[in-house]
Design a protein around this motif. Structure first.
Motif, short mmCIF file in Angstrom:
data_model
loop_
_atom_site.label_atom_id
_atom_site.label_comp_id
_atom_site.label_asym_id
_atom_site.label_seq_id
_atom_site.Cartn_x
_atom_site.Cartn_y
_atom_site.Cartn_z
N GLY A 234 15.70 -18.17 -31.84
CA GLY A 234 16.50 -17.44 -30.85
C GLY A 234 16.66 -15.97 -31.16
N ASP A 235 17.50 -15.33 -30.37
CA ASP A 235 17.78 -13.90 -30.51
C ASP A 235 18.98 -13.72 -31.43
N ALA A 236 18.81 -12.90 -32.47
CA ALA A 236 19.87 -12.70 -33.45
C ALA A 236 21.09 -12.02 -32.87
N ALA A 237 21.00 -11.51 -31.65
CA ALA A 237 22.17 -10.89 -31.03
C ALA A 237 23.32 -11.87 -30.85
N VAL A 238 23.00 -13.18 -30.79
CA VAL A 238 24.06 -14.18 -30.63
C VAL A 238 24.96 -14.23 -31.86
N LEU A 239 24.51 -13.63 -32.97
CA LEU A 239 25.31 -13.62 -34.20
C LEU A 239 26.38 -12.53 -34.20
N LEU A 240 26.27 -11.58 -33.28
CA LEU A 240 27.17 -10.43 -33.33
C LEU A 240 28.63 -10.82 -33.17
N ASP A 241 28.92 -11.82 -32.32
CA ASP A 241 30.31 -12.26 -32.17
C ASP A 241 30.83 -12.87 -33.46
N ASP A 242 29.98 -13.73 -34.11
CA ASP A 242 30.39 -14.32 -35.39
C ASP A 242 30.63 -13.24 -36.44
N ILE A 243 29.74 -12.24 -36.44
CA ILE A 243 29.88 -11.15 -37.40
C ILE A 243 31.18 -10.40 -37.17
N ASN A 244 31.47 -10.12 -35.90
CA ASN A 244 32.66 -9.35 -35.55
C ASN A 244 33.94 -10.10 -35.93
N ASP A 245 33.93 -11.44 -35.77
CA ASP A 245 35.12 -12.24 -36.07
C ASP A 245 35.33 -12.41 -37.58
N ARG A 246 34.25 -12.71 -38.29
CA ARG A 246 34.37 -13.06 -39.71
C ARG A 246 34.22 -11.86 -40.64
N LEU A 247 33.44 -10.87 -40.21
CA LEU A 247 33.16 -9.71 -41.05
C LEU A 247 33.37 -8.43 -40.24
N PRO A 248 34.61 -8.14 -39.86
CA PRO A 248 34.85 -7.02 -38.95
C PRO A 248 34.46 -5.65 -39.52
N ASN A 249 34.40 -5.53 -40.84
CA ASN A 249 34.10 -4.23 -41.45
C ASN A 249 32.67 -4.11 -41.95
#
Length: 293
Positions: A234-249
């Motif tokens: 798939g497209d790694a862009a789907v990870l951006l929400d997970d990244i934003n929630d778990r690793l905001p910085n």
């Protein structure tokens, strides 16, 4: 190529390389001389690969030297770099061949030069090894005169590393340690290149698909993500929400075949693989860690 980086004294390494390559110089009626620097030249380097660089440059100098002449090796530390020079006297490099010097399978097209043998890969491999050490390589040559090949490695000297006047352009990590980087990439060879190239500034974990990447993100404890957006599942862009929630910085750096494809405010920068030097990525990583300290 596998690389194992360790703290080395370049002076001691060159001494060993000169001893090992002296018989080759003798067969070409040359001698080797190393002008020792006054102080140790500390670098972080792969011992065997660096000896390969020295062997390639010394043998090249011997093959194209006038008989009964000396191949001179010098080394110094300057502006945050250790610089090694290999100098010989001979016919010099043809002007029309200079732009091709480090290309694979390149040899000057004269019968005399062809008779020297070789595959035309030595200098290309040498440049790749130096680049993996975040160094540079070059040469100067005069017809029927002096030819000098040189290469640089970043200095590992503590005083030089922390002196902004002595080394204004050298990116160094703060004392808290290396950056923690997750590289999301399905090309295993390219992932290994990035991991080796960033070894001085980062501890890199690799994820080859979305599932592996999600597990790494859930575990947290990351400073940066380097992302190839196109993955097998798939497209790694789907990870951006997970990244934003778990690793905001965390900093997200896109590194893909199309550097302009991903437009998202959560992505700090997008780079194109074929147009990006590893030293550029290393600077981003170093800057990120420095800003976080």
């Amino acid at each position: 190529m596998d690389f194992v980086f360790q703290d080395l004294d370049m002076t001691a390494l060159i001494n060993e390389a000169v001893k090992e390559n002296s018989p080759f110089a003798t067969t070409h009626k040359n001698t080797l001389r190393f002008e020792h620097p006054d102080l140790p030249l500390n670098v972080s380097a792969d011992f065997n690969r660096t000896k390969q660089v020295m062997a390639n440059l010394i043998s090249n100098a011997c093959k194209y030297s006038d008989p009964e002449t000396e191949v001179l090796i010098k080394a110094e530390q300057l502006d945050g770099k250790v610089i090694v020079y290999i100098q010989n006297r001979g016919p010099g490099i043809p002007e029309n061949f200079k732009p091709l010097m480090f290309q694979a399978f390149s040899q000057a097209d004269s019968s005399d030069t062809r008779a020297k043998g070789g595959t035309g890969l030595g200098l290309n491999i040498t440049k790749q090894i130096v680049s993996r050490h975040q160094g540079e390589i070059g040469f100067e040559s005069a017809p029927d005169g002096i030819t000098v090949f040189w290469f640089t490695y970043p200095s590992n000297d503590e005083d030089d590393m922390n002196d902004p006047i002595a080394a204004p352009n050298v990116k160094r990590l703060p004392r808290r340690g290396k950056a923690r980087v997750l590289h999301i990439e399905d090309d295993l060879d390219f992932a290994e290149v990035v991991k080796s190239g960033l070894s001085k500034v980062a501890d890199v974990t690799h994820a080859g698909n979305l599932e592996e990447a999600r597990r790494c993100i859930e575990n947290g404890n990351l400073d940066m993500l380097i992302v190839d957006w196109s993955l097998p599942d798939g497209d790694a862009a789907v990870l951006l929400d997970d990244i934003n929630d778990r690793l905001p910085n965390v900093t997200v750096l896109g590194l893909s075949s199309d550097g302009n494809r991903r437009r998202d405010s959560r992505v700090t920068v997008n780079l194109e693989k074929s147009r990006t030097e590893l030293s550029t990525i290393a600077e981003y990583v170093s800057s990120r860690v420095a800003n976080a300290s």
